[in-house]
Design an enzyme around this catalytic site. Sequence first.
Site, short mmCIF file in Angstrom:
data_model
loop_
_atom_site.label_atom_id
_atom_site.label_comp_id
_atom_site.label_asym_id
_atom_site.label_seq_id
_atom_site.Cartn_x
_atom_site.Cartn_y
_atom_site.Cartn_z
N LYS A 196 -13.74 14.12 15.26
CA LYS A 196 -14.26 12.99 16.22
C LYS A 196 -15.15 14.65 17.19
O LYS A 196 -14.31 14.14 17.89
CB LYS A 196 -14.34 11.99 16.94
N TRP A 223 -18.94 12.77 13.78
CA TRP A 223 -18.01 12.83 13.00
C TRP A 223 -18.72 13.88 12.13
O TRP A 223 -18.81 14.12 11.20
CB TRP A 223 -17.61 12.17 12.25
N GLU A 261 -5.68 -3.17 -1.55
CA GLU A 261 -6.22 -4.69 -1.10
C GLU A 261 -7.02 -4.90 -1.77
O GLU A 261 -7.50 -5.88 -1.49
CB GLU A 261 -6.39 -4.11 0.28
N THR A 271 0.74 -1.30 0.11
CA THR A 271 -0.06 -0.06 0.05
C THR A 271 1.11 1.18 0.36
O THR A 271 1.92 0.99 0.29
CB THR A 271 -1.22 0.13 1.24
N1 LIG Z 1 -11.63 7.61 -5.96
C1 LIG Z 1 -11.32 8.38 -4.10
N2 LIG Z 1 -11.67 8.76 -3.99
C2 LIG Z 1 -10.73 9.40 -2.54
N3 LIG Z 1 -10.63 8.13 -1.77
C3 LIG Z 1 -9.77 7.86 -2.43
C4 LIG Z 1 -10.21 7.46 -3.92
N4 LIG Z 1 -9.98 6.57 -4.59
C5 LIG Z 1 -8.74 6.07 -3.56
N5 LIG Z 1 -8.85 6.59 -2.68
C6 LIG Z 1 -8.37 6.95 -1.12
O1 LIG Z 1 -7.00 6.12 -1.18
C7 LIG Z 1 -6.56 4.48 -0.62
C8 LIG Z 1 -6.27 3.34 -1.62
O2 LIG Z 1 -4.87 3.93 -1.84
P1 LIG Z 1 -3.56 2.99 -1.83
O3 LIG Z 1 -4.04 1.80 -1.38
O4 LIG Z 1 -2.74 3.01 -2.82
O5 LIG Z 1 -2.57 2.86 -0.08
P2 LIG Z 1 -2.93 4.01 1.00
O6 LIG Z 1 -4.66 4.06 1.48
O7 LIG Z 1 -3.52 5.73 0.76
O8 LIG Z 1 -1.36 3.70 2.17
P3 LIG Z 1 -1.71 3.32 3.24
O9 LIG Z 1 -2.38 2.22 3.41
O10 LIG Z 1 -0.65 2.53 3.06
O11 LIG Z 1 -2.27 4.02 4.00
C9 LIG Z 1 -8.63 4.36 -0.50
O12 LIG Z 1 -8.57 3.77 0.48
C10 LIG Z 1 -8.99 5.65 -0.27
O13 LIG Z 1 -8.60 5.94 1.01
MG LIG Z 2 -5.07 2.32 2.85
#
Ligand SMILES: Nc1ncnc2c1ncn2[C@@H]1O[C@H](COP(=O)(O)OP(=O)(O)OP(=O)(O)O)[C@@H](O)[C@H]1O
Ligand SMILES: [Mg+2]
Lengths: 541, 541
Positions: free
Chosen positions: A439, A444, A330, A185
Site C-alpha cells: 500500500k 495498491w 477453505e 491451510t
Molecule cells: N492459480 C492460482 N494462482 C495464484 N494463487 C493461487 C492459485 N491457486 C491458489 N493460489 C493461492 O493459494 C492460496 C490457497 O492455498 P492454501 O489453502 O493451500 O493455503 P495458503 O493460503 O497458502 O496458507 P494459509 O491460508 O495458511 O496462509 C490461495 O488463497 C491463493 O493465494
Molecule cells: Mg490461505
Amino acid sequence: MHGLMQEWPLVCHKIIDFAALQHPGREVVSRSVEGPIVRTTYSDVRDRSLKIAQLLAREGFRKGDRIATLAWNTALHLEAWYGIMGAGGVYHTLNPRLFPDQIAWIMNHAEDRAIFVDLSFVPIVEKIASQVPTLKKIIVMTDAAHMPETVLENVVCYEDWLSGADGDFAWVDVGENDACGMCYTSGTTGDPKGVLYSHRSNVLHAMMAALPDAMGVGARDVILPVVPMFHANAWGLGQTAPMIGAKLVMPGGRMDGESIYELLDAEKVTFTAAVPTVWLMLLQYLEQTGNKLPHLTKVVIGGAACPRAITEKFEKVYDVEVVHAWGMTEMSPLGSLCTMKPEYADRTGDRLMDIKQKQGPAPFGVEMKITDDAGNDLPWDGKTFGRLKVRGPAVASSYYGGAGAEQFDDEGWFDTGDVAHIDEFGYMQITDRSKDVIKSGGEWISTIDLENLAVGHPDVAEAAVIGVAHPKWDERPLLVIVKKDGKSPAKNDILSFMEGKIAKWWLPDDVAFVDEIPHTATGKIKKTALRKQFADYKLPA
Amino acid sequence: MHGLMQEWPLVCHKIIDFAALQHPGREVVSRSVEGPIVRTTYSDVRDRSLKIAQLLAREGFRKGDRIATLAWNTALHLEAWYGIMGAGGVYHTLNPRLFPDQIAWIMNHAEDRAIFVDLSFVPIVEKIASQVPTLKKIIVMTDAAHMPETVLENVVCYEDWLSGADGDFAWVDVGENDACGMCYTSGTTGDPKGVLYSHRSNVLHAMMAALPDAMGVGARDVILPVVPMFHANAWGLGQTAPMIGAKLVMPGGRMDGESIYELLDAEKVTFTAAVPTVWLMLLQYLEQTGNKLPHLTKVVIGGAACPRAITEKFEKVYDVEVVHAWGMTEMSPLGSLCTMKPEYADRTGDRLMDIKQKQGPAPFGVEMKITDDAGNDLPWDGKTFGRLKVRGPAVASSYYGGAGAEQFDDEGWFDTGDVAHIDEFGYMQITDRSKDVIKSGGEWISTIDLENLAVGHPDVAEAAVIGVAHPKWDERPLLVIVKKDGKSPAKNDILSFMEGKIAKWWLPDDVAFVDEIPHTATGKIKKTALRKQFADYKLPA
Ligand SMILES: Nc1ncnc2c1ncn2[C@@H]1O[C@H](COP(=O)(O)OP(=O)(O)OP(=O)(O)O)[C@@H](O)[C@H]1O
Ligand SMILES: [Mg+2]
Ligand SMILES: Nc1ncnc2c1ncn2[C@@H]1O[C@H](COP(=O)(O)OP(=O)(O)OP(=O)(O)O)[C@@H](O)[C@H]1O
Ligand SMILES: [Mg+2]
C-alpha cells in the site's frame, strides 16, 4: 409448503456405493509405497472401506472423531477416507512435508484419535506420538511382510487388522451437514487454520468439479491426481473420480518427471492435476527424453499462479489443454477454473495464452465479488483490484477452533485473503495476497506482477517482492532476487529491465540479492519469513 | 459434529442470478407466439423475472401459491418460471394438448391461483376459467398490440403489467425444501398425478443433468429444448441451461421439421432434446430437402423408446451423437442416459446401435434396482426383467394430494411402474409398463418387444399389444395393427414374420386390425383406452 421430493442426504458413502454398483470393475491403480504398481477396483475399495468402518466402530470410534492420515496418494489412502467417513468419522489429512513439530501442533489442535500412516512416515509418527495425548491407535498401511519394527504403542499392521473384519456392516448413519473431513491451510500467511468439510460440501463440490466447464471429467477418463490428498482435499478428486466412475491412477510418493511420465504413459491417463512445480519437472523430463503425451488431453494447474511458459509448452508442444484453476483449502478447494466461455472461445495462440494467465470464472456454486477495504463492490473491468470474497455450499463458514473470525462477514461472505480483479466476462485474476499487497500512498501495488516481471530477466532464478516501511508513502516495494548460477546482474540491470513495463510508481525502490528465498511445505514463497528477514532494512533515501 | 461449511441453500433463483452475473449477454432466442424471432439475454430474463416476482408479491400472492403456465417454450415462459419461483410461488405447467376439461380438472386439483397464458391458448382459458374457482388472475403473455379481445375477467396484458414494476425487489426468502414447481404426469395409465418439485430437487437435477456422462453441456453449447416446458419440466433444461451459461433457443409452438431445422441451422444449435416423434418429422424433412446438420453434435431422445432407425440416421447419416434417455415426471425427469462407459466405448456400427437401444445407466443421484413382485432384488444380467425402482434427491416422495401411495415403500424406493432389465455394466432397458406387461402362466411377456417386432413388418404402420383374459394362461397377447395405406396383410403374414424372432410362447394369440390406435396428449399409446375397446374380445380357441 415443502416440495414432495425424497429426502436423499448428500453423504459421501453414497459416492463409493455408486462407484461400486455402477463401475465395480473400474481400476484404481497405485504406485505403492512399497514400490510395485498395485491394481484394485472401486468394488474392492468399497469392500475394504466397509471393513475399516466396521473395525473403527467396533473399537469405539464414534461420530465426529477426527482420524488422521499421513500418507501419499494410493488406493489404501482412498479406502481409509471412505472407511473413516463410513464410520461417521472425520478424515484429517496431514502434510508430511511439514516439520514434525508442526504436524504435532495440528494433530493436537484437531485432537486426532487415530492415524493411518504410510510405511515411509512411521519415523515421523515415532517422533511425535508422545506429544499427542489424544492419539489412541496407529494403523501402518502395509502388510505383515513390510511391517517395520517400531517403538510405537497401540500400533497395528493394516492388512492384518483388516483381516479381522468381514465387512458385514452398514455405514454409520450420518446427516449431510455432519463433518466428514478436515484439512489445515498451508500456513503461508500464519498458523495453519483447520477447515472442517461436511458430507454435503464434499458431495456438492464433487458434482461442481465434474461439470463440463469445470474439470469436465467422465467415466471414460483416466484421472491421475498428482496433487496430494493431504493438499486441499486432493482438489476433490477423491470424491469426483468415483462419483463419475473414472479410472484412478495414484502416484504414491514419486512425483518426479520420470515417475509421473511412466504412469501417464502406461495407464493412458487422460486427465491430471497438480501445482506448477510438478509440471516444471515433467516438462523438463519430456524435453530431455523427447517423450510425448499422446493420451493426456487435459491438465488442471493451480495452487499457485501458473507461469505462462508452462501453459504454452503443454498446449503448443504437447497438445494438452491447460485449465488454470484457483482454489483454497477453505473452498474444498475449487474456486475458479479458466475454461473458455463463448466470448473467448475463438481465441488462439498468444491471445488465448493471455486469457489462460487468468484464474478464470467461478462455476455455479461459487459466488464471487471484489471489494475495497471498506467493503464497497468494485467493478468487473479487468483492472480494478480489491479483496476477493466468496460464498458457496463448499466454502468454510468458520475455522475449526474459531481462528480468523474477521474473515467472515454477516452476509456470509468469506474474505479469501487474496486480491484480484475480474473482467467483464467474469474472468478473475489473482494479483496478490492482501497481506502481501503493497500500500503505497493509498494505492495498491501487486507484488505478484512485479515478481512475474522480474523472473523474466535472464539472470534471475527466483524473485519475491515485499513492502518495507517508507516515511512518506507508508510502504514501498523491495525486490528480493536469487541470481541464476554464474550470473551477477547489477541492481540497475534488473530495474531498467522492468522500467516501462509497469506504471512508473510501481518500480521497486531497491533490489536485494539473497542465496535462497524461504518456502512453505507446499512450495510457496513464505513472505512472513522474508519480511522478518528484512525487518530492519532501510530503503535508500 | 457438524462441518463448518456455509449454509447456501440450493434455491432456483441462484441459478438465474448466476446466469445474469456470469453470462449476462448470453442469448435466449425464441420463436415468439406472435411469429417473429425474438432475441433476449439472461440478464434481461433475470430483470424481467424480478419484476414478475415483485408484481406477484405486491398483488398478494404468497409462498407456496400454485401459479399455472399454459405456454410454449419461449423466453417469456422462462421469465414466468423464475418470476413465480422468485415470489416464493410454484410454477405449474399445463399441457395445452389435453382436453380443456382435463386441464380444468388438473387446475382444480392443484388449486392454481393465477395463470400465465400464451396468446394462442387464450381460447382454452376462456372455456375453463369459470370452472376453476381458485383462479384470481390471468396474464396473457403478449404486448398491447397483440392483446386479444376477451370475455375473461381479471385479465392483464403481460407487457403492460410488467411496465408497472421497477424490479427493485429481493427474491422472496425460501428454503431449499420449499416447493417451486409442479407438473402432472401424462395420464397414460390413469388420471394424471401431481409431482411437486422443490428448489433443492430442481437445482440438484440441473447439476446432474449437465454432467459429462449425462447431457454433457457447457457454456459453449447452444441448447434447443424442443421438449416442451410443460412436459416433465422440459427435462430440466430451463434450469440446466442458465446454470451452465449456455445459449438457449426456444422453438415456440412450431415443432414441425422445417421450423426446427430453421432454428438448428440459423442459431448453430449444438444440443437438442425431444421425444422420438419430433425427430421423425425432422429426419423426414432433411431427407426431402437434402439439408444437413453441421452444427448439431448431440441429441437426447426419450419419453418413449427411441426406434433404432432414428438413432442410426442421426449417427450414421448426420454425424450427430444420440443419447437415449429414460425419465419420468416423477424424476424431474431424468432417470438414465445411455452414454458410453469404457466397457462399451470402443463399440462401433451395429454393435454400438445395440447398446443405444438401451435406456442406459443411472447417473450419480439416481439409485436403481429391479425386483420381482415380492420385492426381491433381481440380478443385473441384461435378461431378467422386473419392476424398476428408484431413489434419489430429485425423485418424488409422494404425489400431490396423496394418490398412488402404493408406489412408495418404506425404504424410500419409488416403483416407477416400468418393467426393465439391467445388464452387468448397469445399462437399463425398459421392456414394458407393469400395467401393460402380460402375465401368461406366471411368466411375463413384454408388449414393447412384440410391438417393436411387429412394426418391422413392411405393411404395418403402427402396432400395440395388450393382454386379454385367457382361461388357462390368465392372459395372452393380442396384437392390434394399423395397416399402412394401401396394404392389407393377412393375420398370418404378420405372425409368421414374427415367428422365430421371439420365444414361441410369446407369439400373439391373435391379430386385430383397426383404423386408429388411441394416443395420449404426449403422443403415447393409450393402452387403457385400447383395453376398454377390446374388453369383450374373445381369443380364438
Ligand atoms: N492459480 C492460482 N494462482 C495464484 N494463487 C493461487 C492459485 N491457486 C491458489 N493460489 C493461492 O493459494 C492460496 C490457497 O492455498 P492454501 O489453502 O493451500 O493455503 P495458503 O493460503 O497458502 O496458507 P494459509 O491460508 O495458511 O496462509 C490461495 O488463497 C491463493 O493465494
Ligand atoms: Mg490461505
Ligand atoms: N426412453 C424411454 N423408453 C421407453 N419408455 C420411456 C422412455 N422414457 C420415458 N418412457 C416412459 O414414459 C414414462 C414417463 O412418462 P410421463 O411421466 O410423461 O407420464 P406417463 O407415465 O406416460 O403417464 P402416467 O404416469 O400418468 O400414466 C416412463 O415411466 C416410461 O414408461
Ligand atoms: Mg407414469
